[in-house]
Design a protein around this motif. Structure first.
Motif, PDB file in Angstrom:
ATOM      1  N   VAL A 156      22.756  28.854  98.449  1.00  0.00           N
ATOM      2  CA  VAL A 156      23.596  27.902  97.712  1.00  0.00           C
ATOM      3  C   VAL A 156      25.065  28.034  98.102  1.00  0.00           C
ATOM      4  O   VAL A 156      25.790  27.041  98.174  1.00  0.00           O
ATOM      5  CB  VAL A 156      23.399  28.053  96.184  1.00  0.00           C
ATOM      6  CG1 VAL A 156      23.681  29.454  95.715  1.00  0.00           C
ATOM      7  CG2 VAL A 156      24.250  27.044  95.437  1.00  0.00           C
ATOM      8  N   ASN A 157      25.512  29.254  98.392  1.00  0.00           N
ATOM      9  CA  ASN A 157      26.926  29.406  98.733  1.00  0.00           C
ATOM     10  C   ASN A 157      27.264  28.870 100.122  1.00  0.00           C
ATOM     11  O   ASN A 157      28.433  28.727 100.471  1.00  0.00           O
ATOM     12  CB  ASN A 157      27.366  30.864  98.560  1.00  0.00           C
ATOM     13  CG  ASN A 157      27.384  31.232  97.077  1.00  0.00           C
ATOM     14  OD1 ASN A 157      27.649  30.388  96.217  1.00  0.00           O
ATOM     15  ND2 ASN A 157      27.070  32.476  96.762  1.00  0.00           N
ATOM     16  N   ILE A 159      20.821  28.116  88.333  1.00  0.00           N
ATOM     17  CA  ILE A 159      20.166  27.808  89.612  1.00  0.00           C
ATOM     18  C   ILE A 159      19.206  28.940  89.986  1.00  0.00           C
ATOM     19  O   ILE A 159      19.470  30.114  89.728  1.00  0.00           O
ATOM     20  CB  ILE A 159      21.203  27.569  90.733  1.00  0.00           C
ATOM     21  CG1 ILE A 159      20.521  26.972  91.979  1.00  0.00           C
ATOM     22  CG2 ILE A 159      21.939  28.868  91.076  1.00  0.00           C
ATOM     23  CD1 ILE A 159      21.492  26.519  93.045  1.00  0.00           C
ATOM     24  N   PRO A 214      17.402  31.770  91.937  1.00  0.00           N
ATOM     25  CA  PRO A 214      17.829  32.645  93.045  1.00  0.00           C
ATOM     26  C   PRO A 214      17.166  32.275  94.371  1.00  0.00           C
ATOM     27  O   PRO A 214      17.709  32.587  95.432  1.00  0.00           O
ATOM     28  CB  PRO A 214      17.381  34.042  92.591  1.00  0.00           C
ATOM     29  CG  PRO A 214      17.323  33.974  91.103  1.00  0.00           C
ATOM     30  CD  PRO A 214      16.915  32.561  90.781  1.00  0.00           C
ATOM     31  N   LEU A 215      16.026  31.584  94.306  1.00  0.00           N
ATOM     32  CA  LEU A 215      15.380  31.192  95.563  1.00  0.00           C
ATOM     33  C   LEU A 215      16.141  30.073  96.267  1.00  0.00           C
ATOM     34  O   LEU A 215      15.892  29.794  97.438  1.00  0.00           O
ATOM     35  CB  LEU A 215      13.928  30.782  95.314  1.00  0.00           C
ATOM     36  CG  LEU A 215      13.028  31.951  94.904  1.00  0.00           C
ATOM     37  CD1 LEU A 215      11.666  31.451  94.469  1.00  0.00           C
ATOM     38  CD2 LEU A 215      12.889  32.956  96.041  1.00  0.00           C
ATOM     39  N   LYS A 262      18.611  30.295  97.781  1.00  0.00           N
ATOM     40  CA  LYS A 262      19.369  31.490  98.155  1.00  0.00           C
ATOM     41  C   LYS A 262      20.628  31.177  98.951  1.00  0.00           C
ATOM     42  O   LYS A 262      21.574  31.944  98.930  1.00  0.00           O
ATOM     43  CB  LYS A 262      18.474  32.432  98.941  1.00  0.00           C
ATOM     44  CG  LYS A 262      17.873  31.781 100.181  1.00  0.00           C
ATOM     45  CD  LYS A 262      16.953  32.742 100.886  1.00  0.00           C
ATOM     46  CE  LYS A 262      16.468  32.170 102.190  1.00  0.00           C
ATOM     47  NZ  LYS A 262      15.702  30.896 102.030  1.00  0.00           N
ATOM     48  N   GLU A 272      10.895  31.968 105.517  1.00  0.00           N
ATOM     49  CA  GLU A 272      11.948  32.332 104.565  1.00  0.00           C
ATOM     50  C   GLU A 272      13.339  32.101 105.133  1.00  0.00           C
ATOM     51  O   GLU A 272      14.284  31.859 104.389  1.00  0.00           O
ATOM     52  CB  GLU A 272      11.792  33.812 104.150  1.00  0.00           C
ATOM     53  CG  GLU A 272      12.596  34.166 102.906  1.00  0.00           C
ATOM     54  CD  GLU A 272      12.867  35.657 102.754  1.00  0.00           C
ATOM     55  OE1 GLU A 272      12.721  36.404 103.740  1.00  0.00           O
ATOM     56  OE2 GLU A 272      13.236  36.076 101.649  1.00  0.00           O
ATOM     57  N   THR A 273      13.486  32.163 106.454  1.00  0.00           N
ATOM     58  CA  THR A 273      14.816  31.965 107.034  1.00  0.00           C
ATOM     59  C   THR A 273      15.089  30.490 107.337  1.00  0.00           C
ATOM     60  O   THR A 273      16.154  30.143 107.823  1.00  0.00           O
ATOM     61  CB  THR A 273      14.970  32.762 108.348  1.00  0.00           C
ATOM     62  OG1 THR A 273      13.984  32.298 109.278  1.00  0.00           O
ATOM     63  CG2 THR A 273      14.755  34.244 108.106  1.00  0.00           C
TER      64      THR A 273
END
Lengths: 256, 357
Positions: free
Chosen positions: B320-321, B313, B315-316, B318, B224-225
């Motif tokens: 994006v920013n 978009i 949320p996964l 994650k 996940e990371t």
């Protein structure tokens, strides 16, 4: 001997008469079996939430963050009815609740449930250690519901996603819960057991199990999305806080 | 009420009459040919979707194969399904946009075809607009920017052909061809296109050992990371390597092609497309619904630092920013090696899947 054709006519006639006879259904006094429908309904406080609220309805959580929801999917297992005398009846092994529009999955119906007074309802949020077997459930694998082996394996307990913050500068959150990883190859069980009020079971009973979604952000920990939004699966502290906050989200709703 | 009974008994009589009628005609006996379910699927995921009114038969599959590779379905005899769905490319093509018979380009990348019987929601195309393979196969024949035919003309060509009427009889027991039977045969062939012999499959079966790079790439995929790809693209427990679901994976700020949103009419679905399977990427470039990425490196760079925010978009996506999940150079190389280990050379070389004679 009655000729076959006549027999068919008689049978048909009888069944037609049966149709007209609905109002006079005789209640069998010795019937002790009923059908139960358990509906999982979702609220934010007292406001009912469906997938129609996804992406558009905004909610203000305990921490005063504004958020939307785009996915709410969770696993419950060993849904069981209990009597005051200690008897119990398991209604099903596991169920993946999913609010998504077309494929929504929010209701369980079980027939052959003895009528009577049940003092409580219990279930496990997620899978307990014995049931949380890596790859064991083909339907859950097909739904890509697995929890990575590097995090202890087995299955997700919940996938709860959306965005928070002001429009235009939102950030995503992915409140995913499952087995907690303490450190490399050291894991901690993270399911919890839920017990809610019972009800009187009749021949046709529908019960509502309510999830107050706002509780995930409230009690006892005031969830701060700017601290815990994503990645959370790998975050031990976040997993434990989910477990604590989850304990108060369920209650018995309307029974009729 | 009596009248109803009379009608019903009449129906009884009629149906028994027609039954005997059929029996006298029945002289065909197709050979049942149930799908071969690979062990790697049988042990992990639910059985494939069976079409109740279109059971797999040897004759049906062979007819479907012939039709799939035959240009007879296009208006000017120039294009077959395989023109855009070629076996050597895991049944897609190498163009960004495929050219129809009139030389007009579509606006979507052709899709690879395999393991489609395991698409449990039965939604086909990038936007999921066709429900079921049989329905899907109705479209390309009459699509003005694909085979640009009419069904009546296509059926007429088949009916006038020397071989087809007999083949339809062998498969379906009738010499009278119609569009429904054509799509049934093609779908039977398409359901046999099963890919389950990649290096990664063999690794799962304990037959081979993956390289350290491939194994680390799998960890990047699952972490996940790091890549965090498994939520949408399967895992060792879902070896389809897709969730067959619709997402916006951060390609654009605004959408020229609304994708799922065109079909549902829900603006929250704009810019969502079906997650493609990650099997056979070695053969299926270019990538994404509009074929915008020529290479796997481009795809990986997209997820790593090229994400673009938009209203829908997922949320996964994650990070994006931050532009993406920011993979290290080594992790990128390893992720690519892992992705390529999902490619199945035996699938593209399977003699049963090549053009007949």
């Amino acid at each position: 001997m009655i000729p076959f054709k006549k027999l068919v006519l008689i049978v048909l006639l009888v069944s037609f008469l049966g149709c007209d006879d609905n109002e006079n259904t005789i209640i069998d006094p010795i019937t002790t079996i009923g059908t139960i429908t358990v509906d999982f309904n979702h609220y934010w406080g007292s406001e009912k939430i469906t997938s129609a609220d996804f992406n558009t309805t905004t909610f203000t959580n305990e921490n005063n963050d504004i958020q939307t929801i785009s996915k709410l999917k969770y696993l419950i297992s060993n849904l069981t009815l209990h009597k005051a005398n200690g008897e119990s009846l398991k209604l099903n092994d596991y169920y993946l609740v999913d609010l998504a529009g077309l494929n929504s999955n929010t209701s369980i119906t079980v027939s052959d449930v003895p009528v009577g007074n049940y003092s409580s309802v219990s279930f496990t949020f997620g899978f307990n250690e014995a049931d949380n077997i890596e790859g064991a459930y083909l339907d859950l694998n097909s739904a890509s519901w697995n929890w990575p082996a590097m995090l202890g394996g087995g299955y997700h307990f919940m996938q709860f996603e959306g965005k928070y913050g002001t429009t235009g500068t939102e950030n995503p959150y992915a409140y995913h819960m499952g087995t907690a990883r303490v450190s490399t190859d050291v894991f901690e069980q993270n399911f919890f057991d839920v017990s809610i009020n019972g009800f009187i079971m009749g021949e046709e009973t529908s019960t509502e199990i309510k999830m107050d979604i706002s509780e995930w952000f409230k009690n006892p920990y005031t969830w701060d999305l700017s601290v815990y939004s994503t990645p959370l699966m790998t975050n031990y502290d976040a997993q434990l806080l989910m477990n604590q906050n989850g304990q108060s989200v369920f209650s018995l709703g309307v029974v009729n | 009420m009596l009248k109803r009974i009379k009608i019903i008994s009449l129906i009884f009589i009629f149906s028994s009459c027609s039954e005997t009628g059929i029996e006298t005609y029945t002289a065909y006996s197709p050979t049942p040919s149930p799908l071969n379910i690979p062990q790697i699927f049988a042990s992990t995921i639910l059985p494939p979707i069976q079409s109740i009114d279109n059971p797999q038969t040897e004759e049906g599959v062979q007819l479907g194969r012939k039709l799939f590779f035959d240009t007879i379905l296009s208006v000017d005899d120039s294009q077959s399904c395989a023109s855009c769905h070629s076996p050597e490319n895991a049944f897609t093509d190498t163009d960004r946009f495929s050219e129809g018979i009139d030389g007009i380009l579509g606006n979507r990348n052709s899709m690879p075809l395999f393991n489609m019987a395991w698409n449990y929601d039965n939604k086909f195309f990038w936007d999921g607009r066709s429900f079921g393979l049989e329905k899907q196969a109705l479209e390309p024949v009459i699509d003005p920017i694909e085979m640009h035919n009419t069904w009546s003309n296509a059926v007429l060509s088949l009916q006038n052909d020397l071989e087809y009427p007999q083949l339809f009889f062998d498969a379906f027991g009738t010499l009278v061809i119609d569009s429904l039977l054509v799509t049934k045969a093609i779908s039977q062939f398409e359901r046999t296109l099963i890919s389950s012999n990649s290096r990664f499959d063999k690794h799962l079966l304990g037959e081979i050992t993956l390289t350290a790079s491939e194994l680390n790439g799998f960890n990047v995929f699952m972490d996940e990371t790091k890549g965090d790809c498994f939520h949408c693209h399967g895992s060792q427990n879902n070896p389809l390597w897709t969730d067959n679901n619709f997402h916006n994976n951060g390609l654009d700020a605004t959408f020229l092609d609304l994708g799922l949103g065109i079909i549902t009419g829900d603006p929250n679905d704009n810019g969502k497309f079906k997650s493609p399977s990650l099997r056979n990427l070695k053969f299926t470039a270019p990538f994404m619904h509009d074929g915008r990425f020529a290479s796997l490196d481009d795809v990986i760079n997209h997820y790593s630092e090229g994400l673009i925010n938009s209203l829908t978009i997922d949320p996964l996506m994650k990070s994006v920013n931050d532009g993406g999940v920011q993979l290290s150079a080594t992790d990128k190389i390893d992720l690519k090696a892992f992705l390529l280990s999902l490619s199945d050379d035996e699938f593209i070389n399977n003699p049963d899947f090549q053009a007949p004679n």
